[in-house]
Design a protein around this motif. Structure first.
Motif, PDB file in Angstrom:
ATOM      1  N   THR A 129       1.349   4.038  -2.453  1.00  0.00           N
ATOM      2  CA  THR A 129       1.160   5.605  -2.151  1.00  0.00           C
ATOM      3  C   THR A 129       2.559   5.448  -1.100  1.00  0.00           C
ATOM      4  OG1 THR A 129      -1.458   5.614  -1.348  1.00  0.00           O
ATOM      5  CG2 THR A 129       0.038   7.199  -0.422  1.00  0.00           C
ATOM      6  N   VAL A 130       3.309   7.059  -2.124  1.00  0.00           N
ATOM      7  CA  VAL A 130       5.151   7.696  -1.395  1.00  0.00           C
ATOM      8  C   VAL A 130       4.741   8.171  -0.403  1.00  0.00           C
ATOM      9  CG1 VAL A 130       7.169   8.100  -2.095  1.00  0.00           C
ATOM     10  CG2 VAL A 130       5.015   6.981  -3.599  1.00  0.00           C
ATOM     11  N   ILE A 131       5.719   8.299   0.502  1.00  0.00           N
ATOM     12  CA  ILE A 131       6.133   9.024   1.343  1.00  0.00           C
ATOM     13  C   ILE A 131       7.093   9.124   1.325  1.00  0.00           C
ATOM     14  CG2 ILE A 131       5.698   9.658   3.714  1.00  0.00           C
ATOM     15  CD1 ILE A 131       3.079   7.518   3.877  1.00  0.00           C
ATOM     16  N   ALA A 132       7.849  10.109   0.917  1.00  0.00           N
ATOM     17  CA  ALA A 132       9.352  10.546   0.892  1.00  0.00           C
ATOM     18  C   ALA A 132       9.775  12.024   1.446  1.00  0.00           C
ATOM     19  CB  ALA A 132       9.578  10.224  -0.823  1.00  0.00           C
ATOM     20  N   THR A 133      10.727  12.390   1.084  1.00  0.00           N
ATOM     21  CA  THR A 133      10.983  13.550   1.442  1.00  0.00           C
ATOM     22  C   THR A 133      11.064  14.659  -0.183  1.00  0.00           C
ATOM     23  OG1 THR A 133      13.546  13.034   0.543  1.00  0.00           O
ATOM     24  CG2 THR A 133      12.323  13.226   3.129  1.00  0.00           C
ATOM     25  N   ARG A 134      11.365  15.930   0.152  1.00  0.00           N
ATOM     26  CA  ARG A 134      11.930  17.346  -0.077  1.00  0.00           C
ATOM     27  C   ARG A 134      12.877  16.960  -0.907  1.00  0.00           C
ATOM     28  NH1 ARG A 134       8.328  19.429   2.947  1.00  0.00           N
ATOM     29  NH2 ARG A 134       6.351  19.617   2.036  1.00  0.00           N
ATOM     30  N   HIS A 135      13.145  15.481  -1.992  1.00  0.00           N
ATOM     31  CA  HIS A 135      14.807  15.481  -2.261  1.00  0.00           C
ATOM     32  C   HIS A 135      15.113  15.767  -3.212  1.00  0.00           C
ATOM     33  CE1 HIS A 135      19.269  14.207  -1.970  1.00  0.00           C
ATOM     34  NE2 HIS A 135      18.769  13.012  -2.627  1.00  0.00           N
ATOM     35  N   ALA A 136      16.498  16.655  -4.090  1.00  0.00           N
ATOM     36  CA  ALA A 136      16.374  16.316  -5.240  1.00  0.00           C
ATOM     37  C   ALA A 136      15.402  16.617  -6.355  1.00  0.00           C
ATOM     38  CB  ALA A 136      17.764  15.423  -5.776  1.00  0.00           C
ATOM     39  N   GLY A 137      15.579  15.181  -7.152  1.00  0.00           N
ATOM     40  CA  GLY A 137      14.477  15.015  -8.132  1.00  0.00           C
ATOM     41  C   GLY A 137      12.977  14.432  -7.655  1.00  0.00           C
TER      42      GLY A 137
ATOM     43  N   ALA B 134      23.762  12.923  -3.675  1.00  0.00           N
ATOM     44  CA  ALA B 134      21.983  13.184  -4.033  1.00  0.00           C
ATOM     45  C   ALA B 134      21.222  12.093  -5.064  1.00  0.00           C
ATOM     46  CB  ALA B 134      21.923  14.274  -4.083  1.00  0.00           C
ATOM     47  N   GLU B 135      20.582  12.010  -5.195  1.00  0.00           N
ATOM     48  CA  GLU B 135      19.365  11.110  -5.948  1.00  0.00           C
ATOM     49  C   GLU B 135      19.055  11.705  -7.247  1.00  0.00           C
ATOM     50  OE1 GLU B 135      18.765   8.132  -4.707  1.00  0.00           O
ATOM     51  OE2 GLU B 135      17.572   8.294  -3.281  1.00  0.00           O
ATOM     52  N   GLY B 136      19.063  10.905  -7.990  1.00  0.00           N
ATOM     53  CA  GLY B 136      18.593  11.704  -9.334  1.00  0.00           C
ATOM     54  C   GLY B 136      17.133  12.092  -9.366  1.00  0.00           C
ATOM     55  N   ALA B 137      16.959  10.921 -10.250  1.00  0.00           N
ATOM     56  CA  ALA B 137      14.612  10.960  -9.913  1.00  0.00           C
ATOM     57  C   ALA B 137      15.227   9.480  -9.105  1.00  0.00           C
ATOM     58  CB  ALA B 137      14.535  11.202 -11.054  1.00  0.00           C
ATOM     59  N   PRO B 138      15.166   8.780  -7.996  1.00  0.00           N
ATOM     60  CA  PRO B 138      15.118   7.244  -7.569  1.00  0.00           C
ATOM     61  C   PRO B 138      14.120   6.828  -8.813  1.00  0.00           C
ATOM     62  CG  PRO B 138      15.362   9.353  -5.947  1.00  0.00           C
ATOM     63  CD  PRO B 138      14.703   9.827  -7.101  1.00  0.00           C
ATOM     64  N   THR B 139      14.626   5.185  -9.066  1.00  0.00           N
ATOM     65  CA  THR B 139      14.329   4.364  -9.944  1.00  0.00           C
ATOM     66  C   THR B 139      12.529   3.436  -9.389  1.00  0.00           C
ATOM     67  OG1 THR B 139      15.897   4.118 -11.617  1.00  0.00           O
ATOM     68  CG2 THR B 139      14.128   2.490 -11.196  1.00  0.00           C
ATOM     69  N   SER B 140      13.454   3.243  -8.050  1.00  0.00           N
ATOM     70  CA  SER B 140      12.491   2.396  -7.033  1.00  0.00           C
ATOM     71  C   SER B 140      10.827   3.775  -6.638  1.00  0.00           C
ATOM     72  CB  SER B 140      13.135   2.620  -6.079  1.00  0.00           C
ATOM     73  OG  SER B 140      13.669   3.416  -5.025  1.00  0.00           O
ATOM     74  N   ILE B 141      11.316   5.108  -7.101  1.00  0.00           N
ATOM     75  CA  ILE B 141      10.067   5.882  -6.668  1.00  0.00           C
ATOM     76  C   ILE B 141       9.200   5.913  -8.289  1.00  0.00           C
ATOM     77  CG2 ILE B 141       9.265   8.455  -6.407  1.00  0.00           C
ATOM     78  CD1 ILE B 141      11.228   8.287  -3.976  1.00  0.00           C
ATOM     79  N   GLN B 142       9.734   5.255  -8.865  1.00  0.00           N
ATOM     80  CA  GLN B 142       9.117   5.481 -10.154  1.00  0.00           C
ATOM     81  C   GLN B 142       7.843   4.047 -10.428  1.00  0.00           C
ATOM     82  OE1 GLN B 142      10.396   7.493 -14.010  1.00  0.00           O
ATOM     83  NE2 GLN B 142      12.773   7.746 -12.514  1.00  0.00           N
TER      84      GLN B 142
ATOM     85  N   GLU C 289       1.021  -1.023   0.080  1.00  0.00           N
ATOM     86  CA  GLU C 289      -0.038   0.129   0.226  1.00  0.00           C
ATOM     87  C   GLU C 289       0.896   1.303   0.215  1.00  0.00           C
ATOM     88  OE1 GLU C 289      -4.597   0.603   1.925  1.00  0.00           O
ATOM     89  OE2 GLU C 289      -2.935  -0.326   3.215  1.00  0.00           O
ATOM     90  N   PHE C 290       1.773   1.352   0.810  1.00  0.00           N
ATOM     91  CA  PHE C 290       2.400   2.380   0.994  1.00  0.00           C
ATOM     92  C   PHE C 290       4.325   2.110   0.936  1.00  0.00           C
ATOM     93  CE2 PHE C 290      -1.338   2.251   3.976  1.00  0.00           C
ATOM     94  CZ  PHE C 290      -1.325   3.390   3.733  1.00  0.00           C
ATOM     95  N   PHE C 291       4.791   3.431  -0.153  1.00  0.00           N
ATOM     96  CA  PHE C 291       6.244   3.149  -0.444  1.00  0.00           C
ATOM     97  C   PHE C 291       7.002   3.994   0.254  1.00  0.00           C
ATOM     98  CE2 PHE C 291      10.110   4.621  -2.381  1.00  0.00           C
ATOM     99  CZ  PHE C 291      10.702   2.959  -2.408  1.00  0.00           C
ATOM    100  N   LEU C 292       8.328   3.803   1.235  1.00  0.00           N
ATOM    101  CA  LEU C 292       9.043   4.901   2.705  1.00  0.00           C
ATOM    102  C   LEU C 292      10.179   5.007   1.933  1.00  0.00           C
ATOM    103  CD1 LEU C 292       7.639   3.312   5.642  1.00  0.00           C
ATOM    104  CD2 LEU C 292       6.340   4.833   3.976  1.00  0.00           C
ATOM    105  N   GLN C 293      10.821   6.053   1.392  1.00  0.00           N
ATOM    106  CA  GLN C 293      11.865   6.641   1.606  1.00  0.00           C
ATOM    107  C   GLN C 293      12.182   7.967   2.222  1.00  0.00           C
ATOM    108  OE1 GLN C 293      13.399   4.897  -2.377  1.00  0.00           O
ATOM    109  NE2 GLN C 293      14.815   6.601  -2.322  1.00  0.00           N
ATOM    110  N   HIS C 294      13.887   7.940   2.693  1.00  0.00           N
ATOM    111  CA  HIS C 294      13.902   9.417   3.508  1.00  0.00           C
ATOM    112  C   HIS C 294      14.991   9.719   2.424  1.00  0.00           C
ATOM    113  CE1 HIS C 294      13.318  12.227   6.808  1.00  0.00           C
ATOM    114  NE2 HIS C 294      14.541  12.578   7.188  1.00  0.00           N
ATOM    115  N   SER C 295      15.144   9.974   1.561  1.00  0.00           N
ATOM    116  CA  SER C 295      16.576  10.612   0.600  1.00  0.00           C
ATOM    117  C   SER C 295      16.764  11.682   1.632  1.00  0.00           C
ATOM    118  CB  SER C 295      16.583  10.464  -0.714  1.00  0.00           C
ATOM    119  OG  SER C 295      16.102   9.038  -0.626  1.00  0.00           O
ATOM    120  N   VAL C 296      18.075  11.478   1.375  1.00  0.00           N
ATOM    121  CA  VAL C 296      19.331  13.007   2.033  1.00  0.00           C
ATOM    122  C   VAL C 296      19.979  13.600   1.408  1.00  0.00           C
ATOM    123  CG1 VAL C 296      17.900  12.798   4.299  1.00  0.00           C
ATOM    124  CG2 VAL C 296      20.313  11.416   3.968  1.00  0.00           C
TER     125      VAL C 296
END
Length: 381
Positions: free
Chosen positions: A303-311, A287-295, A273-280
């Motif tokens: 439903t993605v819960i993540a950070t305002r990080h990079a792309g 830093a990340e680019g545009a994480p493939t795992s989130i795509q 149901e939910f995808f978690l990633q706390h990129s910093v």
């Protein structure tokens, strides 16, 4: 038909799925590859030159130290492509006759442009994360990039954040394009979702801060015994994550699977149901680019819960296709997880919007056609 030569690190690196996809599919497979090393994993066979297997001669032994000193004085990386390696690359290109070169990762691109940028072939490079963040903090790398950009025909970025970050250092190319790597949205599709199932996917490394994700879930999920978190990935922070799970007594709800085959990752993504990633941004600037795992998660209706990080903000419309907090906003991160657990987030509605966004914007078969069009325009010029 246009033929492309792809320069990259490995043939093939299991984790560089986006590069393997290009080798396999670009211009309907009309490709060859110039790589540094060769791995056991191969999804397709293409003509290739393995640079680590090139025999070096006396000339290389004599000239190498001179080049190293010269580059140091010019504030460039210690070594570049020269001598036997350069000749072998040129011979390979003469034999395979590609129309255009695509360098996967900026670090390779600047080396190739510096070495053979005068040979008449259009050269493009693709920036994906580390190469446009941590590496450009080096003055030597910036100097080389500035020189190489003058010899490149064009530049691709997986996120506009990476383009802006290079521009911050005065590194801009007039023929720049932003195309994320994308995902096969026919393969990455939602399945029946398991209620209160959470997933985290990726290398357990500093810029992804898996320890923060594991701890936040453990703290918030104790009152929800049916909630589960599956962490898929290996790396240097694995033991730290294990210690958090043991300390919090959450072994029955959190499973650290270590690195998994892609088919297993797909299975868990489709059901979560939910995808978690706390990129910093790491202390070193990575830093990340545009994480493939989130795509992939978006395509699978998570439903993605993540950070305002990079792309990442380029991929998530906050409140519609997912939810974001600032880097290191641990209270905000835990609050979102708490909202997910308590049912305050309408997961089915967000999942549908995420899936629609992925199909419209992240299908790698459409994105590769856009890359091909840019490459072909340079060939026709």
């Amino acid at each position: 038909m246009t033929k492309v030569c792809i320069f990259t690190y490995s043939y093939m690196h299991r984790h560089h799925t986006m590069v393997n996809f290009h080798i396999d599919n670009m211009f309907d497979g009309n490709s060859c590859a110039c790589v540094i090393d060769e791995r056991e994993f191969k999804s397709v066979e293409r003509p290739r030159l393995v640079r680590d297997e090139i025999r070096r001669g006396l000339y290389d032994a004599v000239v190498g130290p001179v080049i190293k000193v010269s580059n140091k004085l010019r504030k460039l990386p210690a070594y570049s492509i020269f001598g036997s390696e350069r000749k072998a690359i040129l011979d390979f290109l003469d034999r395979e006759k590609p129309d255009v070169i695509l360098c996967e990762f900026g670090c390779i691109g600047v080396d190739v442009a510096e070495a053979i940028g005068d040979r008449g072939l259009p050269i493009f490079t693709y920036y994906r994360g580390y190469d446009a963040t941590m590496r450009v903090r080096s003055k030597r790398q910036r100097n080389l990039t500035h020189r190489a950009f003058r010899k490149m025909t064009g530049v691709f970025f997986v996120s506009d954040y990476l383009r802006r970050n290079l521009a911050h250092y005065g590194l801009e190319h007039p023929n720049s394009h932003v195309f994320p790597s994308g995902v096969n949205t026919d393969r990455f599709t939602p399945s029946t979702k398991k209620k209160l199932s959470f997933i985290a996917v990726g290398r357990l490394i500093e810029k992804k801060r898996p320890d923060l994700t594991v701890e936040a879930f453990c703290k918030e999920a104790k009152g929800f015994p049916d909630a589960t978190l599956n962490v898929l990935g290996g790396g240097p922070m694995l033991e730290a994550c294990r210690e958090i799970v043991r300390r919090e007594g959450m072994e029955n709800q959190v499973t650290l699977h270590t690195e998994q085959p892609h088919e297993n990752v797909l299975k868990y993504l489709r059901e979560a149901e939910f995808f978690l990633q706390h990129s910093v941004t790491s202390p070193g600037g990575d830093a990340e680019g545009a994480p493939t795992s989130i795509q992939e998660a978006l395509a699978c209706g998570c439903t993605v819960i993540a950070t305002r990080h990079a792309g990442i903000p380029d991929l998530i419309e906050e409140g519609k296709t997912g939810f974001l907090v600032d880097e290191m906003d641990l209270d905000g991160y835990r609050a979102l997880i708490r909202s997910a657990l308590s049912g305050e987030i309408n997961a089915p509605e967000v999942a549908a919007a995420a899936r629609d966004f992925a199909v419209a914007n992240l299908d790698n078969r459409r994105l590769i056609k856009r890359v091909e069009a840019v490459l072909e325009s340079a060939v026709r010029t």
